[in-house]
Every structure is written in C-alpha cells, then in structure tokens.
Design a protein around this motif. Sequence first.
Motif, mmCIF file in Angstrom:
data_model
loop_
_atom_site.group_PDB
_atom_site.id
_atom_site.type_symbol
_atom_site.label_atom_id
_atom_site.label_comp_id
_atom_site.label_asym_id
_atom_site.label_seq_id
_atom_site.Cartn_x
_atom_site.Cartn_y
_atom_site.Cartn_z
ATOM 1 N N MET A 300 0.823 -1.209 0.000
ATOM 2 C CA MET A 300 0.000 0.000 0.000
ATOM 3 C C MET A 300 0.859 1.261 0.000
ATOM 4 S SD MET A 300 -3.446 -0.364 2.238
ATOM 5 C CE MET A 300 -2.603 -0.459 3.802
ATOM 6 N N ASP A 301 0.471 2.219 -0.823
ATOM 7 C CA ASP A 301 1.107 3.533 -0.771
ATOM 8 C C ASP A 301 0.184 4.494 -0.035
ATOM 9 O OD1 ASP A 301 -0.936 4.097 -2.527
ATOM 10 O OD2 ASP A 301 0.361 4.146 -4.294
ATOM 11 N N HIS A 302 0.621 5.750 0.133
ATOM 12 C CA HIS A 302 -0.165 6.685 0.944
ATOM 13 C C HIS A 302 -1.497 7.028 0.296
ATOM 14 C CE1 HIS A 302 1.621 9.532 -1.917
ATOM 15 N NE2 HIS A 302 0.688 10.383 -1.562
ATOM 16 N N LYS A 303 -1.609 6.931 -1.045
ATOM 17 C CA LYS A 303 -2.891 7.199 -1.695
ATOM 18 C C LYS A 303 -3.924 6.142 -1.327
ATOM 19 C CE LYS A 303 -1.125 9.786 -5.673
ATOM 20 N NZ LYS A 303 -1.060 9.847 -7.147
ATOM 21 N N LYS A 304 -3.500 4.885 -1.293
ATOM 22 C CA LYS A 304 -4.431 3.821 -0.905
ATOM 23 C C LYS A 304 -4.833 3.956 0.565
ATOM 24 C CE LYS A 304 -3.404 0.157 -4.225
ATOM 25 N NZ LYS A 304 -2.952 -1.253 -4.389
ATOM 26 N N ILE A 305 -3.885 4.355 1.397
ATOM 27 C CA ILE A 305 -4.198 4.544 2.820
ATOM 28 C C ILE A 305 -5.258 5.631 2.979
ATOM 29 C CG2 ILE A 305 -3.274 5.357 5.020
ATOM 30 C CD1 ILE A 305 -0.698 3.954 4.416
ATOM 31 N N LYS A 306 -5.113 6.723 2.241
ATOM 32 C CA LYS A 306 -6.120 7.785 2.303
ATOM 33 C C LYS A 306 -7.478 7.288 1.821
ATOM 34 C CE LYS A 306 -5.085 11.854 0.807
ATOM 35 N NZ LYS A 306 -4.597 12.948 -0.071
ATOM 36 N N LYS A 307 -7.485 6.526 0.743
ATOM 37 C CA LYS A 307 -8.732 6.006 0.181
ATOM 38 C C LYS A 307 -9.423 5.062 1.165
ATOM 39 C CE LYS A 307 -10.514 3.106 -3.563
ATOM 40 N NZ LYS A 307 -10.156 2.310 -4.766
ATOM 41 N N TYR A 308 -8.648 4.120 1.739
ATOM 42 C CA TYR A 308 -9.238 3.150 2.664
ATOM 43 C C TYR A 308 -9.692 3.830 3.961
ATOM 44 C CZ TYR A 308 -7.256 -0.439 -0.424
ATOM 45 O OH TYR A 308 -6.954 -1.229 -1.484
ATOM 46 N N THR A 309 -8.929 4.835 4.402
ATOM 47 C CA THR A 309 -9.329 5.575 5.611
ATOM 48 C C THR A 309 -10.693 6.229 5.421
ATOM 49 O OG1 THR A 309 -7.032 6.039 6.193
ATOM 50 C CG2 THR A 309 -8.711 7.454 7.184
ATOM 51 N N LEU A 310 -10.887 6.869 4.274
ATOM 52 C CA LEU A 310 -12.166 7.515 3.981
ATOM 53 C C LEU A 310 -13.302 6.495 3.945
ATOM 54 C CD1 LEU A 310 -13.735 10.050 3.221
ATOM 55 C CD2 LEU A 310 -13.151 9.633 0.824
ATOM 56 N N GLN A 311 -13.065 5.318 3.343
ATOM 57 C CA GLN A 311 -14.104 4.287 3.277
ATOM 58 C C GLN A 311 -14.479 3.788 4.668
ATOM 59 O OE1 GLN A 311 -11.901 1.784 0.362
ATOM 60 N NE2 GLN A 311 -13.790 1.824 -0.848
ATOM 61 N N ILE A 312 -13.479 3.552 5.510
ATOM 62 C CA ILE A 312 -13.740 3.034 6.859
ATOM 63 C C ILE A 312 -14.510 4.055 7.690
ATOM 64 C CG2 ILE A 312 -12.639 2.328 9.019
ATOM 65 C CD1 ILE A 312 -10.343 1.179 7.293
ATOM 66 N N VAL A 313 -14.051 5.301 7.682
ATOM 67 C CA VAL A 313 -14.706 6.339 8.475
ATOM 68 C C VAL A 313 -16.134 6.576 7.989
ATOM 69 C CG1 VAL A 313 -14.664 8.802 9.054
ATOM 70 C CG2 VAL A 313 -12.559 7.468 9.136
ATOM 71 N N THR A 314 -16.337 6.563 6.672
ATOM 72 C CA THR A 314 -17.684 6.758 6.120
ATOM 73 C C THR A 314 -18.637 5.673 6.590
ATOM 74 O OG1 THR A 314 -16.801 7.851 4.149
ATOM 75 C CG2 THR A 314 -19.037 6.982 4.004
ATOM 76 N N LEU A 315 -18.198 4.417 6.557
ATOM 77 C CA LEU A 315 -19.051 3.318 7.020
ATOM 78 C C LEU A 315 -19.372 3.452 8.502
ATOM 79 C CD1 LEU A 315 -17.641 0.175 5.174
ATOM 80 C CD2 LEU A 315 -19.906 1.157 4.953
#
Length: 422
Positions: A300-315
Amino acid sequence: IHDIYRQPGKVLWLGTDAGLLHYDIETGKITEYPKPSEFSTAWVYKIFDDNHKNIWFSSNKGLFCLPSIYTNNDNIMGTAAEPARYYHFLESDGLRTAIFTGDYQPAGWKDPEGIVWLPSASGLASLYPPLVKTASISVPVKIEYIIANGKRIIPSPRNSPTYIPSPQKITFYFHALNLNGFENLQFKCRLEHPSGSENKVTETILDHSRNRISYEKLNYGRYRFSIKAGNEDKGWSSMETEFFFYTGSGLPLSEKLLLIFVMLFAICIVIVFKIREKRNKEKEMMKIFQDDQRYKTSAMDHKKIKKYTLQIVTLMEKEKLYLEPEISVTSLGQKIGIPKEHISQVINQRFHMNFNQFLNKYRIEEAKKRLMDPKENQFVVLKIGYDVGFNSKSTFNAAFKKFTGMSPSEYREKFQPSAKKD
C-alpha cells in the motif's frame, strides 16, 4: 398526541411528538403550525392560554408563545409577506432549563389565579407573566426581517451594514417581547439619512397592533433605522434595536476596490493554508508509513491509505457499523472489499490504535450522547451499553472509564442529575 386544547370556536390544537397541529373542526383539515418552523421537531407536551387569547405550550425544546393575532382561523398562517410568528423562550430568557417533560400526563396545570405549573428536566417551573416587574422600562424589540425589492432580508447578528440596490420600497417587520405587561405599547421608528452636513431624520410612532413600517423612494446614501418600544406617558424603553444599510448604485469606487482587494487577499490566504495543510498531512502519513517496521514490505502507498481511511470512516459514521456487536475486522474487510490486513494497517497507522480500540471509541461517543439524552433516562445504563455494541457490562464499564475517566453511571449522574439511578 400528548395534549389537546380547544380554542373558543371550532379549533383544536394538538400537541404531538412532531410539533403543534391545528385542527379545523368545521372542515376536518389538520395543518402543521406554523409551516415551516422549528416546531416540527419539538415534542409538545402541554398547551394552555394566558387569558389574553395568546396560546402557550411547553416542549422538549423550550417554551413557546403564539400571539393571539395568529391563532384565529382567519389568519392562521399569516400571509406570504407576513407569515405567522411565535416567541421562543430558552435558558437565556430566565428558564432554569429549556427541556420540559410530559410523557406522563398531565404535563402541566393552570391554577385559579392564572399561574401555570410545568414539569421540566430541572424540576417544577411556574409561569405568570404579569408578575414580571423591572425598575425601568425594558421592552426589547426584534427586527424579524426586511422586505426590499420583493426579497426578504434577515438582519445580520453582527449588525454590519447591508447593501440594498435602489429600493422603490423597503418594509421593516418587527415585534416586542412585552413580558412586563406594558399597556398601550407603541413603537418609535427613526430613519436617519446624512445629507451633506445635515442629518435628515424621519420619526414615526406606531400602535402595538402595527408591527411594520414602510419607506419609499429612498435616495442614494447610508441609512440608520432604529426602533424602540414604550409610549409618551410612561417613557420609552432604553433598549433600542438598529439596522444599518446603504442604497443606490453601491459603494463608491474606492471602497469597492478596497473591498475586492481584501476579499482576494483573504481567498489567497485560505488557499495557501489549505495547500500547506494538505502537504503536511501527506508528509505525516508517509513518515508514519515509512517508519512503521511492521509494514516495510506492504504494497500500500499513501494514496491507498487515504482512500481506505475515507471508506472506513464513512461506514462507521454513516452506517454506524460499530453498533453491531459481532462486527470484526474480517467482516469489515468483506464489506469494503479489501483484505483485513490492510484494514488493520490503516487503523494502526492512521489512528494509532488497534481495531477493538477503534470500535470502542465510536461506541463510547454514542453511549455518551445517549446518557446525556433526557429521552433515554427511562433506560438503565446496561441497556445503553448493549445498544451501542458491547457484549457485557464489564467490557462496557472498562472501555467507558478508559475513554472518559468515569463510569457510565457517574457520567449520567453528572450530566443528567434527574435521571433514574441504576
């Protein structure tokens, strides 16, 4: 329906969990009153009159008063230019609490002397407006809105000057909060317009029944409109309400240029701040990503971390998955469509906690809201713990104390002293 009040004539007022309803017995029509308003989310418990045809009611959002002029069938909703009004009383008006209760009826009683007794979240409250006396005349007047060029203008709380382009007619709408029972109340309206070296003043006195004043064909320039209540016999209130505005083609060119410069400068500062903030966050995430030895070989790079963070927090915030007792890192990964290892990595690096601590943080925040909610007072603390996703009393108590420094019962007692003891 908590309460029903029959007004003289063919009108019923209904106090419900969805606000105040007006029922016309003759036509069978039920109308939300007034519409739209903050009433629609209030729980109305008790409705009563004050012997002056004004209708009052208690709710979980404060005490309200409907003036008699708007409670008859002929003017129930007001007009487009002058909609129905009401007064809203909160702690700032002298109430110990704005939360009245009424799940168990009756939710209030008016004694033979006209004193109204109401149950509230802070005990028994009484209301008798004629007893309110002050050493000096103090009748606040509020400018509700202004109609100019067919548009409604709401006065700014900061009382900053408002630009009104060449109005053919400008009308001010206002009302007075006459808790002192001031008889023969009048309004004194002043419109001041500097013209050369002189200050041109137009002063008008209106009866209390007149709650608006209009001015036509105003010249270019700056104006000050002021209003206060009282009368010539007993004097005028020391509380004066002001509204500043200017008309014509707008500001002078020099002031326009200065305003544009200030706005552009402010926009540039905001843009620079946002860019720096974004870069700092990206650097921080990359540093965390690179320094954590457990994830040196992660794909994972930092872009994927940002993407997954947003998905987790949204849920978590939108669907509130933390309320599910059996939620796990595996089930969360399946719901998002990413490996559970990546979820663990994101939570560890982005939030500096493990998955259980991450869930408990959301659960404790939800529990705090419910423990402070008067409507949840009927439930024991343990039920709230189960409702927010915990499986046992001991786990709930331990997690709550870790995040707040006190037990759930102590927290409820601190913020809801009148709540039932567990």
